[in-house]
Design an enzyme around this catalytic site. Structure first.
Site, short mmCIF file in Angstrom:
data_model
loop_
_atom_site.label_atom_id
_atom_site.label_comp_id
_atom_site.label_asym_id
_atom_site.label_seq_id
_atom_site.Cartn_x
_atom_site.Cartn_y
_atom_site.Cartn_z
N VAL A 108 0.82 -1.21 0.00
CA VAL A 108 0.00 0.00 0.00
C VAL A 108 0.86 1.26 0.00
O VAL A 108 2.05 1.22 0.23
CB VAL A 108 -0.96 0.00 1.20
CG1 VAL A 108 -1.91 -1.18 1.13
CG2 VAL A 108 -0.19 -0.04 2.52
N GLU A 109 0.19 2.40 -0.25
CA GLU A 109 0.82 3.73 -0.35
C GLU A 109 1.96 3.71 -1.36
O GLU A 109 3.03 4.29 -1.15
CB GLU A 109 1.32 4.21 1.02
CG GLU A 109 0.19 4.65 1.93
CD GLU A 109 0.69 5.38 3.17
OE1 GLU A 109 1.89 5.73 3.22
OE2 GLU A 109 -0.11 5.60 4.07
N GLY A 110 1.75 3.07 -2.48
CA GLY A 110 2.76 2.91 -3.51
C GLY A 110 3.47 1.59 -3.34
O GLY A 110 4.23 1.40 -2.39
#
Length: 784
Positions: A454-456
């Site tokens: 997540v978050e990239g």
């Protein structure tokens, strides 16, 4: 032919060092025209991503001449008295309300934990006090997430999400006063539970390409006609969506009737929509690797919302991507790095104690060199991870939005966290693979890929973001050259380009000269901060040398590959690795100084610094080995490493020092594990391990005393099993071999060690043990 080349080279050098007016008249216009042809075009989306956030220590590392006194002068991250009280009391209380195993069984946090989070302001830590929030610092936010993660992942995520990229942060930066006054007090009090819907099935990492669409139109809202959007969306992986009352939504905007402007497609827009609004669909839950935090899809078809629901109102229509990028630059530095460090502290605490207590072949497994090798990685990685996340959070508190550094800590702290947990699982062996309340590491092992994703996604972060963004933002000249190329005023463009380009030339030549000088002299003449610890001076010099080499390779890569570099992802990733290791090592040096130079911490410091230097060196040699201009690669390798590669991995002896420190109870060990939670419940496996470890010095003393007495001469080792220990103690006490106090100490230790070693079992017909109660027969051993 050679004569012509030499003459051209001399002519070029003459022009390069000619007076400014001569350069601007004869050379700069032609170079500017050349750059306009070869530089790739940049979309608005790429520009927004590049311009988001700020540069900080990363710019020093790109310069080839890091200013170490400046880094050390930034001061230490500190908590206020109010924050410290909250961490030691409110956060402790919340941890005690939650049991990770029970949370997995119920697939949710207990109601009392939800109530406590809301009433004590956990969901409004970033909201200013004027709106009823806590207004905590970024470092405090990081500390809270870290501590909660050392207890329960679902608890940490539930608190983390409302305080990271989402409605509250977007409202604080971009919301209208009316929106702030309406929503922020509700968010702070927990009467509104937010989520933010960005990811779509066909636009995950490429979030800027989301297909969800809002068409500007006239519609009815609350009985009146108003301008708004007809929205259709399909989102997934949305944390807190199943329980959210307020949906933050990112969508593409279309204005075919030009009701807002002449722009047919203004871009991405962010809006706030009550989850109870007609047409909003909250789907069934996802189960990310059986984690218990609330996560699921949301969708809507032809849902009308008024334009007032856009965050920031009409003025912010189409500006959502920039909003998200600017906020993510800071938020990425806190949430996932902090949760990985918290999980790491729990893993190191439990595994270190287990290795000291668990015996095989009549000796603690923590004395086996193979186990010590894994323990060394765990302890040193944790020290480095904690240093990196602390420095990044401190940067945010200093007013920075460290876009490149936040990407570094997101990727490298989560990756080292994954390696740390894997090492812990190897040490635990069979105990680690049997799920149940007695296994403290299974959840972390199972769920660590969530942080990787997540978050990239980490692959994207490493191969595209860290160096790709840093090479333009943190480089002292590249962004200025790009700006000059885009300048519409011709005279100004030539003037700006001349200053940037020829400054860049001087920068490259200076780094080449320093690189050769450092290579020949082993960086012995590189500057060392006066305030730095003398024993760490070689590391400051080594990092300066690597920073110079990195600057050289960055410019050579951009010169040879140009715009093609961003498509050569493996080269870009390796350059990003070098930059990242330089930052990680810098954070270790800073932590050692900030903590007060504890000599007992030096094994962690030396191991993690040596490891970072080797990894940075590997990154540079990886670029050189795969550089497309082979002749230039040979020349650069000779220039930068004339006497071979200088750095070696940490020694076995150093690793043994780290491993021993993890198995030795006391203040030095607690400093590494500070602000992690240890449950008061005696049945908790980590608490059990800690209590056994605390008794171990007394047990070893008793064991040694007995061996030194005639009556105990035949005793090789104390019995291992609880039943054997009980029988032995009865006989030993009857023979006056042990005092009453020693008897009680040994018996308590045996009970704790037995409880730590035991694993759980379940009914034979259990289809999914993670969601079934423990078999009654197991409760006795677990309680022990």
């Amino acid at each position: 032919m050679l004569t012509i080349i030499l003459l051209l080279a001399l002519l070029g050098l003459a022009l390069l060092f000619a007076p400014g007016p001569v350069r601007r008249a004869l050379l700069a216009p032609h170079l500017l025209a050349l750059f306009k042809r070869i530089l790739p075009t940049m979309s608005e989306t790429e520009r927004d991503a590049l311009e988001a956030g700020t540069t900080w220590w990363d710019a020093d590392l790109f310069s080839g001449r890091p200013d170490w006194p400046k880094l050390l002068a930034y001061g230490r991250a500190m908590l206020t008295a109010e924050e410290r009280h909250f961490l030691e009391h409110d956060v402790e209380r919340l941890c005690e309300l939650v049991n990770d195993w029970e949370t997995q069984q119920q697939l949710d946090l207990p109601p009392q934990a939800w109530d406590y989070m809301k009433s004590q302001g956990f969901l409004g830590m970033i909201i200013p006090k004027q709106y009823g929030g806590k207004q905590f610092s970024a470092y405090m936010h990081s500390q809270v997430v870290m501590k909660l993660s050392s207890r329960c992942s679902a608890l940490a995520v539930t608190v983390m999400v409302p305080n990271s990229l989402g409605p509250a942060e977007l409202l604080l930066h971009y919301g209208t006063e009316e929106q702030k006054n309406h929503y922020l007090p509700r968010l702070a009090a927990g009467t509104e539970i937010p989520c933010f819907a960005l990811t779509s099935p066909y636009a995950g990492s490429d979030a800027a390409a989301i297909p969800d669409l809002g068409v500007v139109c006239m519609g009815m809202h609350e009985g009146r006609a108003t301008v708004g959007f007809r929205l259709s969306w399909n989102k997934r992986y949305i944390t807190l969506a199943p329980v959210a009352t307020l949906l933050g939504l990112a969508f593409q905007t279309s204005d075919p009737e030009h009701l807002l402007s002449d722009n047919d497609a203004p871009g991405i827009t962010c809006a706030l929509i009550p989850a109870s609004h007609d047409g909003v669909v909250i789907g069934r839950r996802h189960h990310p690797l059986n984690a218990a935090f609330q996560n699921g899809p949301t969708s809507g078809q032809d849902v009308f919302i008024p334009i007032d629901w856009v965050i920031g109102g009409q003025a912010q229509v189409g500006k959502g991507w920039r909003m998200l990028m600017e906020c993510l630059a800071a938020g990425r530095a806190i949430s996932l790095p902090s949760s990985s460090v918290g999980m790491g502290k729990m893993a190191v605490r439990g595994t270190g104690a287990y290795a000291a207590v668990r015996r095989q072949f009549n000796m603690p497994i923590g004395k086996f060199e193979g186990v010590q090798e894994a323990l060394a990685r765990m302890g040193a990685n944790l020290y480095l991870m904690d240093a990196a996340r602390t420095l990044a959070a401190h940067a945010v508190d200093l007013g920075e939005k460290p876009a490149v550094i936040s990407a570094i800590v997101k990727y490298h702290v989560t990756e080292r966290g994954r390696a740390l947990v894997n090492d812990g699982m190897d040490i635990l062996g069979g105990k680690g693979i049997c799920v149940g309340p007695n296994n403290f590491l299974a959840s972390a092992y199972q769920q660590i890929p969530i942080a990787i994703t997540v978050e990239g996604a980490n692959i994207l972060t490493r191969s595209l973001i860290i160096f790709g963004q840093g090479a333009i933002r943190a480089h002292p000249y590249v962004l200025r050259e790009m700006a000059a190329v885009s300048e519409s005023d011709g005279r100004k463009a030539v003037r700006d380009f001349d200053a940037a380009f020829f400054g860049h030339v001087g920068f490259v030549l200076g780094n080449l000269a320093r690189g050769l000088w450092y290579g020949l002299g082993g960086a012995r003449l590189a500057a060392v901060p006066d305030a730095g610890a003398a024993e760490l001076a070689p590391y400051y010099r080594a990092l300066t040398r690597l920073s110079t080499a990195f600057a050289v390779m960055t410019d050579m890569s951009m010169f040879v590959l140009g715009g093609e570099l961003k498509r050569r992802e493996r080269l870009s990733a390796r350059l990003g690795d070098v930059l990242a290791q330089l930052y990680l090592a810098s954070s270790v040096l800073k932590r050692y100084e900030d903590d007060g130079r504890f000599a007992a911490d030096l094994p962690y410091v030396h191991w993690s610094l040596q490891d970072a230097l080797v990894k940075a060196q590997q990154g540079l040699t990886g670029v050189l080995d795969n550089f497309p201009a082979r002749g230039l690669a040979v020349l650069l390798r000779t220039l930068l490493f004339p006497f071979g590669l200088p750095h070696r991995p940490p020694s076995d002896e150093l690793g043994s020092e780290v491993a021993l420190a993890l198995q030795t109870p006391g203040a030095d060990r607690e400093r590494l594990l500070a602000d992690g939670h240890v449950a008061s419940d005696a049945a908790d496996p980590v608490a059990c391990a800690e209590r056994a470890l605390a008794l171990l010095p007394d047990v070893l003393h008793i064991e040694k005393r007995l061996k030194d007495t005639p009556a105990g001469a035949t005793l090789r080792h104390l019995p291992q099993s609880l039943s054997a220990m009980q029988q032995w103690l009865a006989a030993a006490k009857a023979a006056s071999l042990v005092s009453c106090q020693e008897h009680n100490t040994l018996l308590e230790y045996a009970r704790l060690a037995d409880g730590l070693i035991q694993v759980n079992d379940f009914p034979a017909d259990a289809a999914q043990p993670a969601h079934l109660p423990v078999h009654e027969a197991d409760t006795g051993s677990r309680a022990a």
